[in-house]
Design a protein around this motif. Structure first.
Motif, PDB file in Angstrom:
ATOM      1  N   ASP A 118       0.863  -1.185   0.000  1.00 43.73           N
ATOM      2  CA  ASP A 118       0.000   0.000   0.000  1.00 43.73           C
ATOM      3  C   ASP A 118       0.901   1.238   0.000  1.00 43.73           C
ATOM      4  O   ASP A 118       1.419   1.640   1.042  1.00 43.73           O
ATOM      5  N   ILE A 119       1.096   1.831  -1.189  1.00 42.08           N
ATOM      6  CA  ILE A 119       2.006   2.979  -1.303  1.00 42.08           C
ATOM      7  C   ILE A 119       1.255   4.314  -1.312  1.00 42.08           C
ATOM      8  O   ILE A 119       1.867   5.371  -1.427  1.00 42.08           O
ATOM      9  N   TYR A 120      -0.071   4.260  -1.172  1.00 37.42           N
ATOM     10  CA  TYR A 120      -0.874   5.474  -1.307  1.00 37.42           C
ATOM     11  C   TYR A 120      -1.307   6.074   0.031  1.00 37.42           C
ATOM     12  O   TYR A 120      -1.302   7.290   0.189  1.00 37.42           O
ATOM     13  N   ARG A 121      -1.695   5.237   0.946  1.00 35.56           N
ATOM     14  CA  ARG A 121      -2.183   5.774   2.230  1.00 35.56           C
ATOM     15  C   ARG A 121      -1.014   6.283   3.050  1.00 35.56           C
ATOM     16  O   ARG A 121      -0.027   5.567   3.245  1.00 35.56           O
ATOM     17  N   PRO A 122      -1.112   7.503   3.561  1.00 34.23           N
ATOM     18  CA  PRO A 122      -0.032   8.043   4.386  1.00 34.23           C
ATOM     19  C   PRO A 122       0.256   7.131   5.584  1.00 34.23           C
ATOM     20  O   PRO A 122      -0.652   6.697   6.287  1.00 34.23           O
ATOM     21  N   ALA A 123       1.520   6.830   5.769  1.00 37.66           N
ATOM     22  CA  ALA A 123       2.001   6.037   6.915  1.00 37.66           C
ATOM     23  C   ALA A 123       1.564   4.577   6.906  1.00 37.66           C
ATOM     24  O   ALA A 123       1.741   3.881   7.903  1.00 37.66           O
ATOM     25  N   ALA A 124       1.018   4.073   5.785  1.00 36.17           N
ATOM     26  CA  ALA A 124       0.597   2.665   5.734  1.00 36.17           C
ATOM     27  C   ALA A 124       1.786   1.734   5.912  1.00 36.17           C
ATOM     28  O   ALA A 124       1.713   0.739   6.647  1.00 36.17           O
ATOM     29  N   GLY A 144      -6.168   0.350  -0.269  1.00 38.78           N
ATOM     30  CA  GLY A 144      -7.622   0.479  -0.272  1.00 38.78           C
ATOM     31  C   GLY A 144      -7.995   1.886  -0.689  1.00 38.78           C
ATOM     32  O   GLY A 144      -7.143   2.767  -0.786  1.00 38.78           O
ATOM     33  N   ARG A 145      -9.231   2.101  -0.968  1.00 33.66           N
ATOM     34  CA  ARG A 145      -9.744   3.446  -1.267  1.00 33.66           C
ATOM     35  C   ARG A 145     -10.953   3.679  -0.364  1.00 33.66           C
ATOM     36  O   ARG A 145     -11.405   2.773   0.325  1.00 33.66           O
ATOM     37  N   LEU A 146     -11.467   4.889  -0.414  1.00 32.32           N
ATOM     38  CA  LEU A 146     -12.680   5.174   0.346  1.00 32.32           C
ATOM     39  C   LEU A 146     -13.880   4.542  -0.336  1.00 32.32           C
ATOM     40  O   LEU A 146     -14.936   4.382   0.266  1.00 32.32           O
ATOM     41  N   GLN A 147     -13.720   4.191  -1.603  1.00 34.32           N
ATOM     42  CA  GLN A 147     -14.777   3.480  -2.325  1.00 34.32           C
ATOM     43  C   GLN A 147     -14.119   2.634  -3.414  1.00 34.32           C
ATOM     44  O   GLN A 147     -12.957   2.828  -3.734  1.00 34.32           O
TER      45      GLN A 147
END
Length: 475
Positions: A139-145, A194-197
């Motif tokens: 997961d390279i998109y969510r901050p601090a994942a 993941g995304r919010l949707q």
């Protein structure tokens, strides 16, 4: 805990039947109406509710039920059986590859708890199967994942493979898989984005990872607090990825719990695990029959016994059993037991697993403040070693000194010592197989009988061990 509202509504509906000696079709129809409303208010899928109520009503109005001596109990049995069917009949184990590594791909919307669940599952595999898992941070998109997964990995002592946020997730997975094969890790857990949707970009990436890693399990992590939306999310991911199972998280939160009753029926995919709490040990296998029992307020003694067996040290348990029989259980043992019980989870959740306790009015809003436990510990810590080992010497002057030392009122000290002595007496009776006075607590239903059988087995086992030790000493 989830389902509290549903449990109360179902208990009230079925309670009306229990108060009647004879049950008519009109009575069944009225109860079915209340059950339907209870399920809908708990966010169970409408079609699932419709089919469930229709099946229960058809079975409940049969002659063998209405003309039986205990029609209310027969209807409870039918409701229980149909709840189990809706949720999947039996527990479904993890898929395992015939060759290493077994690859588990974690998917789900942002905020559902994928990263934490990946850690919990890795910890479970490590502690229960002595496995050597590797977690891949994809997961390279969510901050601090990535940092979160590394922190989880450090906590449970499981390695995490990552290449930062500038490398394509598919490439990260490719290199992580090569490392796992080189290091001979028997499990690989891929923490995906993941995304919010659900969106096209997210699904394209997940499909590419699936094609590269050919996972044995694609576990969809679903937040139980999202209610009806959880079923839609499950359908969306399943259509694109053909998920193999579901993990329901946050079942300990303020949730209606309808997702658990809907996902299997709508998607055909089994719920494999449920998450309840933040601890890395707070991941349990999903047993449909046990969950149905809890929903109907019948307790869950099997899970409670398993928790006790898992969290209690066997050697200490043997020593405790001897002390219980000899009535030499002291405050040092009491402290040790308090700490082990705290490891099992919130006291109120544990008590609700005991048959008859789930909807007990006296316990309905019970909330054990962690500070109360600390106050009790402070009282014990203020005792001298001699007082801890021999509670019977605690005269009024000693109690006043303990109250001053712990900063607690003398009334609280007296109450705690009285409760300790009552508990010690009850434990001695139980250790000898005497459950008099506990029938109401355990109940006469299936769960209560299973609990008594388990306790009796424990007593017989301890007697057998003691006899074996005596024989060894004589030799």
């Amino acid at each position: 805990m989830a389902f509290e509202g549903l449990t109360e509504r179902l208990q009230n509906a079925i309670g009306k039947l229990r108060r009647k000696g004879k049950v008519s079709e009109a009575d069944v129809k009225e109860v079915m109406r209340e059950i339907r409303l209870a399920l809908l208010e708990s966010d169970v899928n409408f079609k699932v509710v419709k089919d469930f109520v229709k099946t229960v009503r058809t079975r409940a109005v049969g002659a063998e039920v209405l003309e039986s001596l205990t029609p209310a109990q027969q209807i409870v049995k039918i409701v229980n059986e149909e709840l189990v069917k809706v949720m999947g009949e039996e527990a479904t184990p993890l898929n395992k590859s015939p060759k290493i590594p077994t690859v588990i791909m974690m998917v789900g919307l942002q905020g559902a708890g994928k990263t934490t669940t990946a850690g919990k599952l890795a910890n479970r595999l490590k502690t229960e199967q002595n496995a050597r898992p590797l977690m891949i941070a994809a997961d390279i998109y969510r901050p601090a994942a990535i940092d979160q997964l590394k922190t989880v990995g450090q906590e449970i002592d499981v390695p995490v493979f990552e290449l930062g946020t500038e490398v394509d997730p598919v490439e990260i997975v490719r290199q992580g898989m090569e490392l796992a094969k080189e290091k001979k890790n028997d499990y690989v857990l891929i923490d995906t984005a993941g995304r919010l949707q659900i969106d096209e970009k997210l699904m394209d990436e997940l499909v590419q990872i699936k094609e590269l890693a050919t996972p044995d399990e694609i576990l969809l992590t679903v937040d139980a607090m999202t209610g009806q939306n959880a079923v839609e999310v499950a359908q969306g991911f399943n259509d694109q990825l053909d998920v193999t199972g579901v993990v329901l998280t946050k079942l300990d939160g303020d949730t209606r719990g309808g997702a658990a009753l809907s996902i299997r029926a709508v998607t055909g995919k089994p719920i494999k695990f449920i998450g309840q709490g933040e601890k890395m040990t707070a991941l349990d296998v999903f047993y449909p029959d046990r969950m149905a029992s809890r929903i109907l307020g019948m307790g869950d003694m099997l899970t409670l016994i398993e928790k006790a067996q898992k969290d209690f040290d066997e050697k200490k348990a043997e020593e405790l059993a001897d002390k219980m029989r000899e009535n030499s259980f002291d405050f040092n043992d009491f402290l040790d037991q308090m700490e082990q019980v705290q490891n099992m989870g919130p006291i109120e959740d544990i008590m609700k697993m005991i048959p008859g306790m789930a909807n007990n009015p006296a316990l309905k809003n019970i909330k054990v403040d962690p500070k109360d436990m600390e106050h009790t510990k402070a009282i014990v810590y203020s005792m001298t070693p001699q007082e801890r080992e021999d509670p019977d010497i605690l005269n009024p002057s000693r109690r006043r000194r303990i109250a001053a030392g712990s900063g607690r009122p003398i009334q609280e000290v007296n109450r705690m010592i009285k409760q300790f002595k009552q508990m010690r007496d009850m434990m001695q009776k139980m250790s000898k197989g005497n459950f008099s006075g506990m029938e109401g607590l355990l109940g006469d239903g299936l769960s209560g009988k299973l609990a008594k059988m388990s306790m009796n087995r424990m007593v017989r086992k301890n007697k057998k061990r003691k006899l074996q030790r005596l024989r060894k000493r004589r030799k």
